[in-house]
Motif scaffolding. Sequence first.
Motif, PDB file in Angstrom:
ATOM      1  N   PHE A   1      96.256  42.739  11.677  1.00  0.00           N
ATOM      2  CA  PHE A   1      95.360  43.666  11.004  1.00  0.00           C
ATOM      3  C   PHE A   1      96.100  45.002  10.950  1.00  0.00           C
ATOM      4  O   PHE A   1      96.736  45.388  11.937  1.00  0.00           O
TER       5      PHE A   1
ATOM      6  N   GLU B   1      89.987  58.215  14.582  1.00  0.00           N
ATOM      7  CA  GLU B   1      89.540  56.956  14.000  1.00  0.00           C
ATOM      8  C   GLU B   1      89.458  57.133  12.492  1.00  0.00           C
ATOM      9  O   GLU B   1      89.152  58.231  12.008  1.00  0.00           O
TER      10      GLU B   1
ATOM     11  N   HIS C   1      86.241  53.429   4.826  1.00  0.00           N
ATOM     12  CA  HIS C   1      84.947  54.035   4.468  1.00  0.00           C
ATOM     13  C   HIS C   1      85.106  55.407   3.798  1.00  0.00           C
ATOM     14  O   HIS C   1      84.204  55.853   3.098  1.00  0.00           O
TER      15      HIS C   1
ATOM     16  N   ARG D   1      80.945  40.137   6.010  1.00  0.00           N
ATOM     17  CA  ARG D   1      80.492  41.535   6.189  1.00  0.00           C
ATOM     18  C   ARG D   1      80.123  42.219   4.873  1.00  0.00           C
ATOM     19  O   ARG D   1      80.401  43.387   4.648  1.00  0.00           O
TER      20      ARG D   1
ATOM     21  N   CYS E   1      88.519  40.348  15.553  1.00  0.00           N
ATOM     22  CA  CYS E   1      89.473  41.442  15.303  1.00  0.00           C
ATOM     23  C   CYS E   1      89.457  42.353  16.538  1.00  0.00           C
ATOM     24  O   CYS E   1      88.392  42.585  17.126  1.00  0.00           O
TER      25      CYS E   1
ATOM     26  N   TRP F   1      91.503  51.979  15.988  1.00  0.00           N
ATOM     27  CA  TRP F   1      91.966  51.151  14.861  1.00  0.00           C
ATOM     28  C   TRP F   1      93.116  51.855  14.133  1.00  0.00           C
ATOM     29  O   TRP F   1      94.083  51.230  13.721  1.00  0.00           O
TER      30      TRP F   1
HETATM   31  O1  FHN Z   1      84.672  51.505  11.116  1.00  0.00           O
HETATM   32  C1  FHN Z   1      85.391  50.315  11.075  1.00  0.00           C
HETATM   33  C2  FHN Z   1      86.633  50.405  11.891  1.00  0.00           C
HETATM   34  O2  FHN Z   1      87.463  51.445  11.434  1.00  0.00           O
HETATM   35  C3  FHN Z   1      87.392  49.100  11.760  1.00  0.00           C
HETATM   36  O3  FHN Z   1      87.757  48.913  10.402  1.00  0.00           O
HETATM   37  C4  FHN Z   1      86.513  47.953  12.251  1.00  0.00           C
HETATM   38  C5  FHN Z   1      87.248  46.638  12.063  1.00  0.00           C
HETATM   39  O4  FHN Z   1      86.335  45.615  12.070  1.00  0.00           O
HETATM   40  N1  FHN Z   1      85.273  47.931  11.494  1.00  0.00           N
HETATM   41  C6  FHN Z   1      84.496  49.163  11.520  1.00  0.00           C
HETATM   42  C7  FHN Z   1      83.888  49.399  12.893  1.00  0.00           C
HETATM   43  O5  FHN Z   1      83.057  48.300  13.213  1.00  0.00           O
END
Ligand code: FHN
Length: 457
Positions: A53, A65, A120, A249, A301, A308
Amino acid sequence: MKMDEWNIRRRRFLTAAISASAASLLMRTPLNAMSRGNNMRMRNFRQRKFGMFVHWGPYSQASVEASWPIMVKRDDWPITVPEYQDLATTFNPVNFDPDEWLDLARAAGHKYMVFTTKHHDGYCMFDTLYSDYKITKSPYGKDIVKMLSDACAKRDFPLGFYYSPPDMNHPGFRDMSKPTYDSWHGQPERAEWSSYLDYMELQLSELLTRYGTVDTIWFDGLWGMEKYNGQRFIDLIHRLQPATTVNNRIGTEGDYGTPEQFIPQHIPRRGIDLTGTDPKRYESMSQEIPAIEDFMDWEVCMTINDTWAYNVNDHKYKSADELIRSSVEIFSRGGNFLLNIGPRPDGTIQPEFRERMLAMGKWMSINGEAVYDTLYGPVQNQEGYRTTARENHVFVHVLDWPKGKLNVRGWGKKIASVQLLSDKRPLPFVQNDDGIVIDVAGVKPDSAATVIKVSTV
Ligand code: FHN
């Protein structure tokens, strides 16, 4: 960009995209694959088991983040919202070399990659026609997703795209006259919401027609995912590339579940909503071993530290042994492991990640036969060892090394041979009504997990 110009471009692009892909579609995908639904799609997913990832974008310059500093208010964020948004004007990863990433991925034992095309914050790491908040408007100026997809295609390395339905930068997603904090989850009640879903359709069409074969679309809808009308996008994805898998998701079941930063304690069955970061939701999972038709594909993940994205201040690195033992837990319950890295702002990968990835790759080079193309083993919920299986072989992954004899519970099959996987030496064993007693005296165990291959007649 004015709305009518936007609509003209949209219609022109969609027509071109659908007709171009229709031709390639018939050449690439045997019709029976389409009729068999997700079976063909999931075959490769199940074989590959271990993916890389990658979370990377302008936010990587700030050791924070991705996206959250503009979504939720926290006094300890090291950056303000305007400072976060300014990062796009300085992002210039001059040392980015996709082949270097792929060399490391292969050395780590990864068999696929998932890359953040849009997080996001709405920033696009690809040259989209529909936004100027994108990598080709940065000082770097090049389409990173194109560079990465070309490198992957050249090496036949499967590449999937993370795509965030939440998008803080689109006026259809939220009322941008107000601070992001008030509406980061989106405002489907607004009349403009449909224009945002159209924007998603256009961008997904770009990603699925201009960047080669897309292994998976990894949506990250966060909360209230039903507002995205997910089936519309699954249908679009499978019209353009039928073999592309889709996760769970965007408010639909999808092809696979996505627990995050935790490992389900038992083998997941179809019908449960396996996603998110809360293991407590799954404490009542059945301990029974499901028949294959009841099994739900899934992928954990996980980060190597706690962030991340790249974060120079996050030193909470999991050890290589911890990561290997986590992978054994995952593989033994039929799951895939999507292990995350956050590359530095210049595109290089920090030594703490490289060291752990190479250590995992060494373990996988010795024990890959017990991982790739396997499924959950016939013996579960035992102290000290886990099992994976393929055909008439059961691989016993020993986590707690015994003194002298290893007792493995039986699964109703006659044992033909037992060998230490690392050097193929045969191990003496006795089979009785309870199972197998294996003589492991003189074997030097692996610090993380030692694999014994048990073959049945
Ligand atoms: O906000 C995101 C985070 O940055 C990352 O991408 C994870 C990966 O599953 N998903 C969200 C947090 O649950």
